[in-house]
Design a protein around this motif. Structure first.
Motif, short mmCIF file in Angstrom:
data_model
loop_
_atom_site.label_atom_id
_atom_site.label_comp_id
_atom_site.label_asym_id
_atom_site.label_seq_id
_atom_site.Cartn_x
_atom_site.Cartn_y
_atom_site.Cartn_z
N GLU A 1 0.14 -0.99 0.03
CA GLU A 1 0.03 -0.21 0.30
C GLU A 1 0.79 1.61 0.05
O GLU A 1 0.38 2.12 -0.22
N ILE A 2 2.18 1.17 1.15
CA ILE A 2 2.85 2.12 0.32
C ILE A 2 3.52 2.51 -0.68
O ILE A 2 3.69 3.84 -1.28
N ARG A 3 3.85 1.62 -1.56
CA ARG A 3 4.47 1.44 -2.92
C ARG A 3 3.43 1.99 -3.47
O ARG A 3 4.55 2.42 -4.51
N VAL A 4 2.31 1.65 -3.75
CA VAL A 4 1.89 1.69 -4.46
C VAL A 4 1.00 3.20 -4.67
O VAL A 4 1.40 3.92 -5.39
N LYS A 5 0.82 4.81 -3.34
CA LYS A 5 1.33 5.38 -3.00
C LYS A 5 2.38 6.30 -3.16
O LYS A 5 2.45 7.60 -3.80
N ASN A 6 3.27 5.98 -3.11
CA ASN A 6 4.55 6.12 -3.63
C ASN A 6 4.29 6.61 -5.31
O ASN A 6 4.71 7.49 -5.78
N LEU A 7 4.25 4.92 -5.86
CA LEU A 7 4.27 5.94 -7.32
C LEU A 7 3.21 6.56 -7.95
O LEU A 7 3.91 7.07 -8.92
N GLN A 8 1.99 6.46 -7.42
CA GLN A 8 0.86 6.99 -7.88
C GLN A 8 1.16 8.61 -7.40
O GLN A 8 0.65 9.21 -8.37
N ARG A 9 2.46 9.15 -6.31
CA ARG A 9 2.69 10.27 -6.32
C ARG A 9 3.52 10.68 -7.56
O ARG A 9 3.19 11.35 -7.90
N ASP A 10 3.91 9.60 -7.56
CA ASP A 10 5.21 10.18 -9.38
C ASP A 10 4.41 9.80 -10.53
O ASP A 10 5.42 10.63 -11.47
N TYR A 11 3.65 8.60 -10.70
CA TYR A 11 2.88 9.60 -11.25
C TYR A 11 1.61 9.97 -11.67
O TYR A 11 0.76 8.56 -11.56
N GLU A 12 1.51 10.67 -12.03
CA GLU A 12 -0.48 11.32 -11.95
C GLU A 12 -1.50 10.81 -13.23
O GLU A 12 -0.75 9.74 -13.95
N GLY A 13 -2.41 10.08 -12.35
CA GLY A 13 -3.57 9.02 -13.36
C GLY A 13 -3.37 7.93 -12.86
O GLY A 13 -4.29 7.16 -13.54
N VAL A 14 -2.56 7.20 -12.34
CA VAL A 14 -2.49 5.70 -12.20
C VAL A 14 -3.34 5.21 -11.18
O VAL A 14 -2.90 5.64 -10.07
N SER A 15 -4.45 4.23 -11.54
CA SER A 15 -5.25 3.59 -11.07
C SER A 15 -4.14 2.93 -9.42
O SER A 15 -3.26 2.20 -10.24
N GLU A 16 -5.55 2.68 -8.21
CA GLU A 16 -4.79 1.70 -7.40
C GLU A 16 -4.39 0.75 -8.06
O GLU A 16 -3.35 -0.94 -8.78
N GLU A 17 -4.43 0.22 -8.90
CA GLU A 17 -5.03 -1.73 -9.76
C GLU A 17 -3.95 -1.58 -10.85
O GLU A 17 -3.02 -2.52 -11.08
N GLU A 18 -3.50 -0.61 -11.92
CA GLU A 18 -2.04 -0.64 -12.32
C GLU A 18 -0.86 0.02 -11.54
O GLU A 18 -0.63 -0.96 -12.10
N ALA A 19 -1.12 0.23 -10.01
CA ALA A 19 0.53 0.81 -10.11
C ALA A 19 0.43 -0.67 -9.23
O ALA A 19 1.52 -1.29 -9.17
N ILE A 20 -0.53 -1.83 -8.42
CA ILE A 20 -0.22 -2.51 -8.23
C ILE A 20 0.80 -3.64 -9.80
O ILE A 20 1.47 -5.06 -9.14
N ASP A 21 -0.35 -3.43 -10.50
CA ASP A 21 0.40 -4.23 -11.61
C ASP A 21 1.69 -4.14 -11.64
O ASP A 21 2.82 -4.98 -12.24
N ARG A 22 2.07 -2.80 -12.29
CA ARG A 22 3.42 -2.60 -12.48
C ARG A 22 4.90 -3.39 -11.60
O ARG A 22 5.53 -3.28 -12.13
N LEU A 23 4.04 -2.75 -10.46
CA LEU A 23 5.05 -2.79 -9.64
C LEU A 23 5.58 -4.44 -9.00
O LEU A 23 6.04 -5.23 -9.10
#
Length: 239
Positions: free
Chosen positions: A149-171
């Motif tokens: 959950e922290i990693r997802v928030k960090n990714l969304q902070r760096d890349y605007e518009g990325v959904s939680e599902e997209e962030a998890i898949d990318r990570l």
């Protein structure tokens, strides 16, 4: 035989006893880059991350993107070969049949890491440096990670518009690629505690206290501190 076994034994034996190396592995978006640079600032030693690509390219007179592409490659069933067109401009170096295998590229990068470790105490982030420097007389290996959950928030902070599902898949995809690359070249298991001396969750400790813990370990283990900010310090650093 692992590619790192091809590194000349005399190069490994030449690693200096009056210097240390800190090698950090990390999951993506876990604060590993921030941690490494903060630790480097406090110790007063260089930090090598993606600049390893530039330094290896300069050392071997071939293009930087070769090293980047090699770390992105995770299909090790068939070796990838790069043609002579990848040589740097003006390079006079030739290789067998004008081709370089992915293992050759990794070996060249390892040679650059060994050179840097001989020159000064330093921090290395990624690039299987912990295995390349496994015979360093003063080596500390660290794994940095955070809850998803922290990693997802960090990714969304760096890349605007990325959904939680997209962030998890990318990570998860990045973790898989990093794990495959590390395991293939080292024979060890990426992200497993038995592969490292320390595992740190920066959000639990805070960056400053986490770096203090590492500095305390360096002192308690008798690491050589010449040329660092800790050289003249008699007491442990304050949290």
């Amino acid at each position: 035989m692992k590619e790192s076994d091809n590194i000349h034994q005399e190069e490994e034996l030449a690693l200096p006893s009056d210097k240390f190396a800190i090698c950090i592995s990390r999951s993506q978006c876990s604060g590993g880059v921030t941690f490494a640079h903060r630790l480097g600032e406090r110790l007063g030693v260089p930090v090598y991350c993606d600049n390893i690509f530039d330094l290896a390219a300069k050392d071997h007179n071939i293009r930087r993107d070769l090293f980047v592409q090699n770390e992105d490659n995770t299909d090790f069933s068939v070796p990838i070969f790069y043609g002579a067109e990848y040589a740097s401009s003006g390079s006079m170096i030739t290789y067998s049949d004008n081709f370089l295998s992915n293992k050759n590229i990794h070996s060249m990068q390892a040679e650059t890491i060994l050179r840097l470790a001989r020159e000064s105490s330093a921090i290395f982030l990624g690039h299987t440096a912990d295995f390349t420097l496994r015979n360093h007389p003063n080596l500390l290996t660290i794994y940095i990670s955070e809850p998803m959950e922290i990693r997802v928030k960090n990714l969304q902070r760096d890349y605007e518009g990325v959904s939680e599902e997209e962030a998890i898949d990318r990570l998860l995809r990045l973790d898989k690629n990093r794990r495959q690359y590390y395991n293939y070249y080292t024979g060890k298991r990426w992200g497993r505690c038995e592969s490292y001396d320390m595992a740190i969750q920066p959000s639990f400790f805070g960056i400053d206290y986490a770096t203090t813990l590492v500095m305390d370990v360096l002192r308690s283990k008798g690491f050589p501190l010449q040329g660092t900010s800790m050289e003249d310090a008699k007491e442990g650093p304050n949290p």
